[in-house]
Motif scaffolding. Structure first.
Motif, short mmCIF file in Angstrom:
data_model
loop_
_atom_site.label_atom_id
_atom_site.label_comp_id
_atom_site.label_asym_id
_atom_site.label_seq_id
_atom_site.Cartn_x
_atom_site.Cartn_y
_atom_site.Cartn_z
N VAL A 158 0.83 -1.20 0.00
CA VAL A 158 0.00 0.00 0.00
C VAL A 158 0.87 1.25 0.00
O VAL A 158 0.61 2.21 -0.74
N LEU A 162 0.95 4.08 -2.78
CA LEU A 162 0.59 5.41 -2.30
C LEU A 162 1.64 6.43 -2.73
O LEU A 162 1.33 7.51 -3.25
N SER A 167 -4.57 6.38 -6.22
CA SER A 167 -5.65 6.70 -5.28
C SER A 167 -6.07 5.43 -4.55
O SER A 167 -5.71 4.32 -4.95
N ASN A 168 -6.85 5.58 -3.47
CA ASN A 168 -7.34 4.42 -2.74
C ASN A 168 -8.16 3.48 -3.63
O ASN A 168 -7.96 2.26 -3.59
N THR A 186 -3.95 2.19 4.90
CA THR A 186 -3.35 3.52 4.77
C THR A 186 -3.26 4.21 6.12
O THR A 186 -2.22 4.81 6.46
N ARG A 198 -0.09 12.00 2.51
CA ARG A 198 0.68 11.26 1.51
C ARG A 198 2.09 11.84 1.32
O ARG A 198 3.06 11.09 1.20
#
Length: 212
Positions: A158, A162, A167-168, A186, A198
């Motif tokens: 992740v 990231l 994006s998620n 996250t 981020r």
């Protein structure tokens, strides 16, 4: 602290140089300037708290040495380092941080010639900066990440996505996870790295050598 170093060094003299310290934290910036300003080999020590101010001062005063924080108001220090080396290749750029370290290969690939841990005693800071001013390259050896910054394999996945800008929802699709699960991962990554967004996560991950 063990140091990996290279390059030539003139043991007898270092011509006075203009130094630019770039850090959004006023106390850190003022402290470094105070420590360096009294050295005979420092002709002037300037300070900037943003990338825009750093560019303006660099164009106006033509510093020979730049001390650059790993993160400046959300901007990556590595990216700024690369830009400075492209536009002003005569400037020697040192990255710096009070937390963690950046890998030597990552720093040098972005144009840095040294790394300064700002949590060092003043005498150590002066010694490292002077070595770089004299033409050397100085990088502290990378320590292991703190225990609470060690991420699981999924959390590392992740983090890497990231940092790359996904994006998620994009991460959820790529990793075959629900958006809720990605959001949980996250949040855990932020907590373990001690960051809030981020940009900070990317900077911290680079300092700890968690991403290449």
């Amino acid at each position: 602290m063990g140091l990996a170093q290279g390059g030539s060094r003139d043991e007898t003299a270092c011509r006075p140089q203009r130094v630019l310290v770039v850090d959004e934290r006023e106390l850190v910036q003022a402290g470094l300037r105070a420590v360096l300003a009294g050295e005979s080999w420092v002709g002037a020590c300037l300070g900037a708290s943003s990338a825009d101010m750093a560019w303006e001062l660099a164009r106006r005063h033509h510093p020979q040495l730049l001390l650059l924080s790993m993160s400046v108001q959300g901007c990556s220090g590595l990216e700024l380092c690369r830009q400075f080396k492209q536009r002003m290749p005569h400037i020697k750029v040192m990255l710096m941080s009070g937390e963690g370290r950046v890998s030597t290969s990552l720093a040098t690939s972005n144009g840095a010639v040294g790394f300064l841990p700002t949590d060092m005693p003043a005498a150590g800071i002066v010694s490292i900066v002077r070595r770089v001013a004299e033409g050397g390259k100085v990088f502290p050896r990378n320590p292991d990440p703190p225990e609470n910054a060690r991420l699981s394999k999924r959390e590392l996945d992740v983090l890497k996505h990231l940092v790359s800008g996904l994006s998620n929802p994009e991460m959820a699709e790529l990793l075959s996870l629900s958006r809720h699960t990605v959001k949980q991962h996250t949040s855990t990554v932020y907590r373990k790295l001690g960051v809030r967004n981020r940009a900070q996560a990317a900077s911290r991950a680079q300092e700890l050598g968690l991403v290449g």
